[in-house]
Design a protein around this motif. Structure first.
Motif, short mmCIF file in Angstrom:
data_model
loop_
_atom_site.label_atom_id
_atom_site.label_comp_id
_atom_site.label_asym_id
_atom_site.label_seq_id
_atom_site.Cartn_x
_atom_site.Cartn_y
_atom_site.Cartn_z
N LEU A 1 0.87 -1.18 0.00
CA LEU A 1 0.00 0.00 0.00
C LEU A 1 0.90 1.23 0.00
CD1 LEU A 1 -2.99 0.95 0.17
CD2 LEU A 1 -2.60 1.24 2.63
N GLN A 2 0.95 1.92 -1.12
CA GLN A 2 1.69 3.17 -1.22
C GLN A 2 0.76 4.30 -0.80
OE1 GLN A 2 4.98 3.73 -1.97
NE2 GLN A 2 4.54 5.87 -1.44
N MET A 3 1.15 5.00 0.25
CA MET A 3 0.32 6.04 0.82
C MET A 3 0.98 7.38 0.53
SD MET A 3 -0.17 4.05 4.45
CE MET A 3 -1.16 5.32 5.20
N ASN A 4 0.38 8.18 -0.31
CA ASN A 4 0.90 9.50 -0.65
C ASN A 4 -0.06 10.58 -0.15
OD1 ASN A 4 3.06 8.28 -2.04
ND2 ASN A 4 1.93 8.31 -3.97
N SER A 5 0.48 11.76 0.01
CA SER A 5 -0.33 12.91 0.47
C SER A 5 -1.15 12.53 1.70
CB SER A 5 -1.26 13.38 -0.66
OG SER A 5 -0.52 13.73 -1.81
N VAL A 6 -0.49 11.93 2.65
CA VAL A 6 -1.21 11.43 3.83
C VAL A 6 -1.77 12.59 4.64
CG1 VAL A 6 0.06 9.28 3.95
CG2 VAL A 6 0.91 11.28 5.19
N LYS A 7 -2.86 12.30 5.33
CA LYS A 7 -3.54 13.28 6.16
C LYS A 7 -3.56 12.79 7.60
CE LYS A 7 -6.65 14.40 2.31
NZ LYS A 7 -8.06 14.48 1.88
N VAL A 8 -3.79 13.72 8.51
CA VAL A 8 -3.86 13.36 9.92
C VAL A 8 -4.92 12.28 10.14
CG1 VAL A 8 -4.41 14.20 12.23
CG2 VAL A 8 -2.97 15.58 10.71
N GLU A 9 -6.01 12.39 9.40
CA GLU A 9 -7.10 11.42 9.56
C GLU A 9 -6.77 10.03 9.02
OE1 GLU A 9 -7.28 14.48 8.26
OE2 GLU A 9 -8.64 14.56 6.53
N ASP A 10 -5.60 9.87 8.41
CA ASP A 10 -5.16 8.53 7.99
C ASP A 10 -4.51 7.78 9.16
OD1 ASP A 10 -4.10 9.92 4.85
OD2 ASP A 10 -5.93 8.79 5.28
N THR A 11 -4.32 8.46 10.27
CA THR A 11 -3.74 7.81 11.44
C THR A 11 -4.62 6.66 11.90
OG1 THR A 11 -2.62 9.82 12.19
CG2 THR A 11 -3.08 8.14 13.85
N ALA A 12 -4.02 5.48 12.01
CA ALA A 12 -4.78 4.28 12.38
C ALA A 12 -3.82 3.11 12.48
CB ALA A 12 -5.86 3.97 11.33
N VAL A 13 -4.34 2.01 12.97
CA VAL A 13 -3.63 0.73 12.86
C VAL A 13 -4.09 0.10 11.55
CG1 VAL A 13 -3.21 -1.54 13.84
CG2 VAL A 13 -3.46 0.46 15.35
N TYR A 14 -3.15 -0.25 10.72
CA TYR A 14 -3.45 -0.83 9.42
C TYR A 14 -3.24 -2.34 9.48
CZ TYR A 14 -3.89 3.74 7.27
OH TYR A 14 -4.33 5.00 6.93
N TYR A 15 -4.23 -3.05 8.97
CA TYR A 15 -4.20 -4.51 8.99
C TYR A 15 -4.22 -5.05 7.57
CZ TYR A 15 -5.55 -4.12 13.91
OH TYR A 15 -5.60 -3.83 15.25
N CYS A 16 -3.28 -5.89 7.28
CA CYS A 16 -3.30 -6.65 6.04
C CYS A 16 -4.33 -7.76 6.19
CB CYS A 16 -1.91 -7.23 5.79
SG CYS A 16 -1.77 -8.29 4.35
N TYR A 17 -5.08 -8.05 5.14
CA TYR A 17 -6.05 -9.14 5.21
C TYR A 17 -6.04 -9.92 3.90
CZ TYR A 17 -9.71 -7.93 1.90
OH TYR A 17 -10.41 -7.73 0.74
N ALA A 18 -6.56 -11.12 3.97
CA ALA A 18 -6.71 -11.93 2.76
C ALA A 18 -7.96 -12.78 2.88
CB ALA A 18 -5.49 -12.82 2.53
N ASP A 19 -8.74 -12.82 1.84
CA ASP A 19 -9.88 -13.72 1.73
C ASP A 19 -9.43 -14.96 0.96
OD1 ASP A 19 -12.46 -11.21 1.37
OD2 ASP A 19 -11.95 -12.45 3.09
N ALA A 20 -9.53 -16.11 1.61
CA ALA A 20 -9.05 -17.34 0.99
C ALA A 20 -10.17 -18.37 0.88
CB ALA A 20 -7.89 -17.92 1.80
N LEU A 21 -10.11 -19.15 -0.17
CA LEU A 21 -11.07 -20.23 -0.39
C LEU A 21 -10.31 -21.44 -0.90
CD1 LEU A 21 -14.00 -21.31 -0.67
CD2 LEU A 21 -13.99 -20.37 -2.99
N GLY A 22 -10.51 -22.56 -0.25
CA GLY A 22 -9.84 -23.78 -0.67
C GLY A 22 -10.72 -24.99 -0.48
N TYR A 23 -10.14 -26.16 -0.67
CA TYR A 23 -10.89 -27.41 -0.57
C TYR A 23 -10.06 -28.43 0.19
CZ TYR A 23 -13.83 -25.24 -4.05
OH TYR A 23 -14.66 -24.38 -4.69
N TYR A 24 -10.73 -29.14 1.10
CA TYR A 24 -10.10 -30.26 1.77
C TYR A 24 -9.97 -31.41 0.77
CZ TYR A 24 -11.08 -27.75 6.10
OH TYR A 24 -11.12 -26.81 7.09
#
Length: 123
Positions: A79-102
């Motif tokens: 995630l390239q964050m440019n022109s950041v603002k004060v309101e961008d302050t946060a904890v950022y979490y990477c996530y992934a939606d995964a689907l598989g098969y047993y």
């Protein structure tokens, strides 16, 4: 699927910061991958993500300033964050939606999360 995020820190308003996230495990099961963020007292919100096919999706508040990119060979998302603002302050979490098969063909699905990385934008 396991996710390891890095790259948070302190940046001045108007500056830039880059977050990275490396996926491991059943990476071929990942569909969408991207970033959420959360501030105390508020719900976690989607910032940006990339589908398996490469389509990107952005929150209105970051569109035009942030760029999400996915490296399919390295199983990373940035995630390239440019022109950041004060309101961008946060904890950022990477996530992934995964689907598989047993092995017996039973499908499984999960939403995996990275450990969170603090981004603080000073005025």
């Amino acid at each position: 699927v396991q996710l390891q995020a890095s790259g948070g820190g302190l940046v001045q308003a108007g500056g830039s910061l880059r977050l990275s996230c490396a996926a491991s495990g059943s990476t071929n099961s990942i569909n969408a991958i991207g970033w959420y963020r959360q501030v105390p007292g508020k719900e976690r919100e989607l910032v940006a993500d990339v589908s398996r096919g490469g389509s990107t999706n952005y929150a209105d508040s970051v569109r035009g300033r942030f760029t999400v990119s996915r490296d399919y060979a390295k199983n990373t998302v940035s995630l390239q964050m440019n022109s950041v603002k004060v309101e961008d302050t946060a904890v950022y979490y990477c996530y992934a939606d995964a689907l598989g098969y047993y092995d017996d063909g039973t499908p499984w699905a999960l939403k995996a999360w990275g450990q969170g990385t603090q981004v603080t934008v000073s005025s």
